[in-house]
Design a protein around this motif. Structure first.
Motif, PDB file in Angstrom:
ATOM      1  N   LEU A 129       0.830  -1.201   0.000  1.00 62.20           N
ATOM      2  CA  LEU A 129       0.000   0.000   0.000  1.00 62.20           C
ATOM      3  C   LEU A 129       0.868   1.255   0.000  1.00 62.20           C
ATOM      4  O   LEU A 129       0.591   2.217  -0.727  1.00 62.20           O
ATOM      5  N   ARG A 130       1.912   1.221   0.796  1.00 60.82           N
ATOM      6  CA  ARG A 130       2.817   2.369   0.832  1.00 60.82           C
ATOM      7  C   ARG A 130       3.393   2.652  -0.546  1.00 60.82           C
ATOM      8  O   ARG A 130       3.457   3.800  -0.985  1.00 60.82           O
ATOM      9  N   ARG A 131       3.809   1.592  -1.220  1.00 65.24           N
ATOM     10  CA  ARG A 131       4.346   1.772  -2.576  1.00 65.24           C
ATOM     11  C   ARG A 131       3.292   2.382  -3.469  1.00 65.24           C
ATOM     12  O   ARG A 131       3.555   3.285  -4.245  1.00 65.24           O
ATOM     13  N   HIS A 132       2.072   1.887  -3.317  1.00 62.85           N
ATOM     14  CA  HIS A 132       0.988   2.387  -4.149  1.00 62.85           C
ATOM     15  C   HIS A 132       0.721   3.863  -3.860  1.00 62.85           C
ATOM     16  O   HIS A 132       0.501   4.658  -4.759  1.00 62.85           O
ATOM     17  N   LEU A 133       0.746   4.217  -2.609  1.00 64.87           N
ATOM     18  CA  LEU A 133       0.501   5.615  -2.238  1.00 64.87           C
ATOM     19  C   LEU A 133       1.571   6.530  -2.839  1.00 64.87           C
ATOM     20  O   LEU A 133       1.273   7.619  -3.333  1.00 64.87           O
ATOM     21  N   ALA A 134       2.819   6.054  -2.793  1.00 66.54           N
ATOM     22  CA  ALA A 134       3.907   6.845  -3.359  1.00 66.54           C
ATOM     23  C   ALA A 134       3.685   7.058  -4.858  1.00 66.54           C
ATOM     24  O   ALA A 134       3.866   8.151  -5.390  1.00 66.54           O
ATOM     25  N   GLU A 135       3.255   5.973  -5.474  1.00 64.72           N
ATOM     26  CA  GLU A 135       2.977   6.039  -6.906  1.00 64.72           C
ATOM     27  C   GLU A 135       1.865   7.058  -7.192  1.00 64.72           C
ATOM     28  O   GLU A 135       1.939   7.848  -8.128  1.00 64.72           O
ATOM     29  N   ILE A 136       0.847   7.023  -6.360  1.00 73.24           N
ATOM     30  CA  ILE A 136      -0.276   7.951  -6.521  1.00 73.24           C
ATOM     31  C   ILE A 136       0.201   9.390  -6.383  1.00 73.24           C
ATOM     32  O   ILE A 136      -0.175  10.266  -7.164  1.00 73.24           O
ATOM     33  N   ARG A 137       1.033   9.629  -5.400  1.00 78.51           N
ATOM     34  CA  ARG A 137       1.548  10.993  -5.215  1.00 78.51           C
ATOM     35  C   ARG A 137       2.347  11.422  -6.438  1.00 78.51           C
ATOM     36  O   ARG A 137       2.241  12.558  -6.888  1.00 78.51           O
ATOM     37  N   GLN A 138       3.122  10.462  -6.963  1.00 73.45           N
ATOM     38  CA  GLN A 138       3.978  10.811  -8.090  1.00 73.45           C
ATOM     39  C   GLN A 138       3.166  11.060  -9.362  1.00 73.45           C
ATOM     40  O   GLN A 138       3.363  12.048 -10.057  1.00 73.45           O
ATOM     41  N   ARG A 139       2.227  10.172  -9.630  1.00 72.72           N
ATOM     42  CA  ARG A 139       1.416  10.302 -10.848  1.00 72.72           C
ATOM     43  C   ARG A 139       0.369  11.401 -10.722  1.00 72.72           C
ATOM     44  O   ARG A 139      -0.095  11.960 -11.701  1.00 72.72           O
ATOM     45  N   GLY A 140      -0.057  11.644  -9.484  1.00 73.96           N
ATOM     46  CA  GLY A 140      -1.056  12.684  -9.276  1.00 73.96           C
ATOM     47  C   GLY A 140      -2.483  12.174  -9.327  1.00 73.96           C
ATOM     48  O   GLY A 140      -3.427  12.942  -9.196  1.00 73.96           O
ATOM     49  N   PHE A 141      -2.657  10.880  -9.487  1.00 77.25           N
ATOM     50  CA  PHE A 141      -4.023  10.352  -9.463  1.00 77.25           C
ATOM     51  C   PHE A 141      -4.024   8.901  -9.022  1.00 77.25           C
ATOM     52  O   PHE A 141      -2.985   8.244  -9.016  1.00 77.25           O
ATOM     53  N   ALA A 142      -5.180   8.408  -8.646  1.00 76.85           N
ATOM     54  CA  ALA A 142      -5.328   7.004  -8.281  1.00 76.85           C
ATOM     55  C   ALA A 142      -6.323   6.356  -9.226  1.00 76.85           C
ATOM     56  O   ALA A 142      -7.359   6.936  -9.542  1.00 76.85           O
ATOM     57  N   ALA A 143      -5.993   5.182  -9.697  1.00 72.57           N
ATOM     58  CA  ALA A 143      -6.914   4.439 -10.564  1.00 72.57           C
ATOM     59  C   ALA A 143      -7.083   3.052  -9.976  1.00 72.57           C
ATOM     60  O   ALA A 143      -6.110   2.360  -9.729  1.00 72.57           O
ATOM     61  N   MET A 144      -8.304   2.670  -9.720  1.00 81.93           N
ATOM     62  CA  MET A 144      -8.540   1.389  -9.074  1.00 81.93           C
ATOM     63  C   MET A 144      -9.540   0.553  -9.816  1.00 81.93           C
ATOM     64  O   MET A 144     -10.744   0.797  -9.735  1.00 81.93           O
ATOM     65  N   PRO A 145      -9.083  -0.442 -10.516  1.00 84.85           N
ATOM     66  CA  PRO A 145     -10.031  -1.303 -11.214  1.00 84.85           C
ATOM     67  C   PRO A 145     -10.678  -2.276 -10.241  1.00 84.85           C
ATOM     68  O   PRO A 145      -9.993  -3.047  -9.579  1.00 84.85           O
ATOM     69  N   GLY A 146     -11.980  -2.192 -10.143  1.00 85.96           N
ATOM     70  CA  GLY A 146     -12.773  -3.160  -9.403  1.00 85.96           C
ATOM     71  C   GLY A 146     -12.314  -3.471  -7.999  1.00 85.96           C
ATOM     72  O   GLY A 146     -12.141  -4.622  -7.640  1.00 85.96           O
ATOM     73  N   VAL A 147     -12.132  -2.472  -7.200  1.00 86.58           N
ATOM     74  CA  VAL A 147     -11.639  -2.730  -5.864  1.00 86.58           C
ATOM     75  C   VAL A 147     -12.755  -3.177  -4.918  1.00 86.58           C
ATOM     76  O   VAL A 147     -12.579  -4.092  -4.132  1.00 86.58           O
TER      77      VAL A 147
END
Lengths: 261, 261
Positions: free
Chosen positions: B177-195
């Motif tokens: 999750l931490r890695r994902h959050l970092a990615e979100i901060r870097q990309r500037g958005f979150a995309a979640m398929p079918g969570v």
DNA sequence: CTGTCGATTCCCGCTCAATGGTAATCCTCC
DNA sequence: GGAGGATTACCATTGAGCGGGAATCGACAG
């Protein structure tokens, strides 16, 4: 009904506290809250703490208190208001796109008009309506539309009380108002040039529910100088019918005229 | 903190009563209310009467109780929520017009995402968001965006607790999750398929306030099969910046990175 | 018409939570 | 350091809240 010397229930005091907040005073210290509500200091602190525990109030970093998110959540979750608002919003957007001035949706509550939605940039003309704000019935186009389609008994009781004259054009005479209400019913809309604020006029049309009673008034506020104001009426009427239909209204049934009087 | 045998304050019981209403149960008899809340019969009746007096609850013709208009009015009048909502609405409409699926605005509240506005016809795809509804943080695009831009201390405490795995793709491992959050901060958005719901995916971007902290998450829900989902990102980002600016945000200042961790 | 069941209202003695004064403490700001 | 305000702590008093029980109302079935 309470332990208090003043004889208020806790619920009453709760309402007093929450009522102390408005758009002019969205946050304040507990001490000021006590002053505004007139409650004893200690009592205010104790009550505020209870409310903070339930998150109905929230404390911001500075120490000031403001209304909590939970309060809005609870009020909204089971509210019929949301249904009305959601049904109306798309149509209001259409009206807003065409008319360009502020578009409002109001309901009748405690003998006043309560605005539950409002679209329109603030840079438009003078418009004193606010979401969750109230205005008098007899001095707004929305109010007159709502009154015009209310049960006769309610109209009678309303007209029996003294009414404030806000500007020259405000009708306060029961007889004159009755005539005006009849006219509104017949024309299907209310148009009020400068009834509260001289510079602007409002145009309002009724929104009906499945049982063919008024649910709300859809209205626009336009500059008064604009003489073709009534050109806006058809758009409003079409939108209002759309909202009514979204609420389950099935058109006016033959012979089922709304009780006017 | 109360007279009751169970040791609850009146405020607590008030919340219990109001919480008994939701979109599945917008109105009920007092007896049923007592059953749902678990309060003694007599107590329920007395309390409900107090609330009816203050119009926080209302009795409809059939005798059933529902949440009163006053409740909504009080909750809205002094609320910061209205400002956020009003600032966001025009931009949300634009997004909605372009993206065509449902557009939502959510905030972080009590470790959950609380949706404060939602546009979009109900005939669209599966979307379980509701206005005034809540969803878990780690299983929604809005929640992840909000979490990603929250203070590090909050993130730590959040990741420390056990997280429910809703579908195959739900991340529950703190490290992942931490890695994902970092990615979100870097990309500037979150995309979640079918969570949460497998058929739909969400895309969310952050909305900032004047102090450069996250205020809300703007998001759209689109069908999962749509592979060009990320094509929607620019529109969302532009709208989110517009909302942020309307809230008083003045752009990211050089060197003032949001504390991530 | 009578009986049943549920919702609602009425009644009432007990008791402790709420009350609100006073005083101590904590902040700011000058 | 001290003046003024906000906030917390303390505490004796008491009546509002409590909730069990019974009566009443109302809808529906037989």
């Amino acid at each position: 009904m309470a332990n208090s010397a003043s004889g208020e229930s806790i619920i009453g005091r709760f309402v007093k506290i929450v009522s102390a907040f408005d758009d002019r005073h969205p946050a304040m210290s507990v001490a000021e809250l006590g002053r505004r509500t007139g409650l004893p200091v200690t009592t205010t602190y104790r009550l505020v703490n209870d409310l903070l525990l339930e998150r109905l109030l929230e404390r911001e970093p500075g120490g000031d208190i403001h209304i909590g998110t939970r309060m809005w959540e609870l009020a909204s979750r089971g509210s019929k208001m949301l249904g009305l608002r959601e049904a109306a919003l798309p149509f209001m957007e259409d009206v807003q796109a065409v008319v360009q001035h502020s578009t409002t949706l109001g309901i009748l509550d405690s003998d006043e008009v309560l605005y539950i939605e409002r679209l329109g940039s603030d840079r438009t003309i003078v418009d004193i309506t606010k979401i969750a704000g109230r205005l008098p019935v007899h001095a707004t186009s929305s109010g007159l539309v709502l009154l015009a389609h209310s049960p006769a008994a309610y109209q009678d009781s309303f007209l029996a009380r003294p009414l404030t004259k806000f500007t020259e054009t405000t009708l306060t005479e029961p007889a004159a108002l009755r005539r005006h209400l009849a006219e509104i019913r017949q024309r299907g809309f209310a148009a009020m040039p400068g009834v509260i604020v001289p510079e602007s006029s409002g145009i309002a049309v009724p929104v009906f529910g499945p049982d063919n009673t008024v649910r709300a008034a859809l209205s626009v506020v336009v500059p008064r100088n604009e003489e073709n104001a009534s050109a806006r009426v058809p758009v409003l009427m079409a939108a209002a019918r759309g909202i009514s239909r979204a609420l389950g209204w099935r058109g006016e049934l033959k012979g089922t005229l709304r009780q006017s009087h």
